[in-house]
Structure formats: structure tokens, C-alpha cells
Motif scaffolding. Structure first.
Motif, short mmCIF file in Angstrom:
data_model
loop_
_atom_site.label_atom_id
_atom_site.label_comp_id
_atom_site.label_asym_id
_atom_site.label_seq_id
_atom_site.Cartn_x
_atom_site.Cartn_y
_atom_site.Cartn_z
N GLN A 36 0.84 -1.20 0.00
CA GLN A 36 0.00 0.00 0.00
C GLN A 36 0.87 1.25 0.00
OE1 GLN A 36 -2.85 -0.14 3.26
NE2 GLN A 36 -3.08 -2.35 3.03
N ASP A 37 1.91 1.24 0.84
CA ASP A 37 2.83 2.38 0.89
C ASP A 37 3.55 2.56 -0.44
OD1 ASP A 37 2.12 2.85 3.50
OD2 ASP A 37 3.87 1.82 4.36
N LEU A 38 4.05 1.46 -0.98
CA LEU A 38 4.82 1.50 -2.22
C LEU A 38 4.03 2.12 -3.36
CD1 LEU A 38 7.54 0.44 -3.56
CD2 LEU A 38 6.18 -1.51 -4.30
N LEU A 39 2.76 1.73 -3.48
CA LEU A 39 1.95 2.16 -4.61
C LEU A 39 1.21 3.46 -4.37
CD1 LEU A 39 0.42 -1.27 -5.67
CD2 LEU A 39 2.46 -0.15 -6.57
N PHE A 40 0.96 3.80 -3.09
CA PHE A 40 0.09 4.94 -2.80
C PHE A 40 0.66 5.90 -1.77
CE2 PHE A 40 -2.63 1.52 -4.38
CZ PHE A 40 -3.28 2.17 -5.42
N ARG A 41 0.66 5.53 -0.49
CA ARG A 41 0.91 6.51 0.56
C ARG A 41 2.31 7.08 0.53
NH1 ARG A 41 -2.35 2.82 3.33
NH2 ARG A 41 -0.54 1.81 4.29
N ALA A 42 3.32 6.27 0.22
CA ALA A 42 4.69 6.76 0.16
C ALA A 42 5.08 7.20 -1.25
CB ALA A 42 5.66 5.70 0.67
N ALA A 43 4.16 7.09 -2.18
CA ALA A 43 4.45 7.46 -3.57
C ALA A 43 4.62 8.97 -3.69
CB ALA A 43 3.32 6.99 -4.48
N ARG A 44 5.67 9.39 -4.37
CA ARG A 44 5.97 10.81 -4.48
C ARG A 44 6.35 11.17 -5.92
NH1 ARG A 44 7.40 13.65 -0.19
NH2 ARG A 44 6.78 15.33 -1.59
N THR A 45 6.34 12.45 -6.19
CA THR A 45 6.76 12.99 -7.48
C THR A 45 8.25 13.25 -7.48
OG1 THR A 45 4.65 14.03 -7.97
CG2 THR A 45 6.59 14.99 -9.01
N ALA A 46 8.98 12.70 -8.43
CA ALA A 46 10.40 12.99 -8.57
C ALA A 46 10.58 14.15 -9.55
CB ALA A 46 11.15 11.77 -9.07
#
Length: 224
Positions: A36-46
């Protein structure tokens, strides 16, 4: 307008809110919390990228995963050009908005996601039970065909971004480019419209802007 997402930053953002979510809702989801973190909550714009290459195998693996995105009547209107060589980048960069050129130049691979306006010709392949009938019907209905193409390509684009994150890469989708010029440069048949340009790669130095807030569930949803 720039719409971007990146999943490689694992630094918690708004930890109190995240902890509250995990405690109250995470166990309601089948997907493991780290995924869940990998795909959504921790996902950020580089906004910058390292020089670590994105391989052909990674590109192929992303497509083989996201090709299962839901679409109208299993239509497959999305077409992709992956820009990686210096020569191809030189063709693309002048057509990007000024504020996006540096990050596009730094990305190991840039995906041009386009809609095929003649996607209906492929319907017999992807919708075998009634594909020929649907192809012929869509051929006579340009307005309906265009609406179906944009909706389905949009769904495919969303899944593409998730697929890039699943590969451990940053996905930076952008609408800041000369869409007509990019379409004609990379799809010269005139039958395709590039909808989104996506920078892909591992994040580089100081890649993150602060995360902006999201609307609360009660602001966007109603249960009847």
C-alpha cells in the motif's frame, strides 16, 4: 498543468495521519501494508532523476502488468513511445514546457502516452465475441468513438503509473508540453494524440517537493 507521482520515497509524510489510517483502515485491505505504501501513501513525485538506467526488461514488465487495466469493451486505445536515446530526447525537449525540460532531460526514459483514434480497427482482436460488429458501429460514430477512446486511454494511463511504481521506479506524468507538436513528431500518421508525458527512473538529488494535502473522504464521497 503537471500531474506526477513517484513511489520510491519511503520517508513517512504526515506520520500522525498515516498512523491513524493504518490503525483504522489498513486491515480492511487485502494488499499488504508495505505494498500500500509503495503504490500509494509513500508514492511521491520525482523532480530529478539519477543516471541509473531503466532496462528493456523493466519496460516490458511494466506493460505486461498494466495491460490488464479495465477499459470499455476491452478496447485498447493506448499507444506508447518510449524516448530514451539522446537523439530522441533532442526531438522531444524543445516541445516540453520550459519548466519541465530539465527533469525530462534527466529522466532515463520518457514515455509518451497517446490515444489511437482508430483503435476500433483492433476490436476484433480484443473483443472476439462481437468485435467486428463493434468496430463497424464505432467507425460510423466518430463522437462516440472519441469519447470511448479518451475514457479507456485515461484508465490505462492510471494503471501505467501504478505499474511504474510497482517496478520500483518514479513515474512523473506531465501535461506541460505542446501536445499537437509532440503528437505529430512522434506519431506522424496524424491518428494519435499524446495525452501525457511520463518521466521514468530512479529519483535523483533533492527530488521531492512537499506533499500537498488531499481532500478528506467526507468532502468527496457520499454513501447512500
Amino acid at each position: 498543468m503537471t500531474v506526477q507521482a513517484n513511489m520510491t520515497d519511503t520517508t513517512p509524510v504526515a506520520p500522525a495521519a498515516l498512523a491513524e489510517f493504518e490503525a483504522e483502515f489498513a486491515d480492511q485491505l487485502e494488499l499488504a501494508a508495505d505494498a500500500q505504501d509503495l503504490l500509494f501513501r509513500a508514492a511521491r513525485t520525482a523532480n530529478s532523476f539519477s543516471d541509473e538506467p531503466v532496462t528493456d526488461d523493466q519496460i516490458r514488465a511494466i506493460y505486461e502488468l498494466v495491460k490488464y487495466a479495465p477499459t470499455a469493451a476491452n478496447s485498447q486505445p493506448l499507444r506508447i513511445v518510449f524516448v530514451r536515446s539522446d537523439a530522441a530526447k533532442e526531438r522531444l525537449l524543445p516541445l516540453m514546457s520550459e519548466g519541465n525540460r530539465v527533469k525530462t532531460a534527466s529522466a532515463p526514459v520518457v514515455a509518451l502516452l497517446a490515444v489511437d483514434n482508430d483503435f476500433h480497427e483492433e476490436m476484433p482482436k480484443v473483443f472476439p465475441h462481437a468485435g467486428e460488429t463493434m468496430r463497424d458501429s464505432l467507425a460510423q460514430n466518430a463522437e462516440g468513438r472519441a469519447a470511448m477512446a479518451r475514457l479507456s486511454a485515461g484508465l490505462q494511463i492510471g494503471y501505467f503509473i501504478i505499474g511504474v511504481r510497482a517496478a520500483g521506479l518514479a513515474a512523473g506524468p506531465m501535461a506541460g508540453f505542446d501536445a499537437e507538436a509532440v503528437s505529430l513528431e512522434f506519431f506522424p500518421d496524424g491518428k494519435h494524440d499524446v495525452l501525457v508525458v511520463v518521466n521514468i527512473g530512479k529519483p535523483g538529488e533533492n527530488p521531492w517537493f512537499d506533499r500537498n494535502p488531499r481532500l478528506d473522504f467526507t468532502e468527496v464521497a457520499t454513501i447512500l
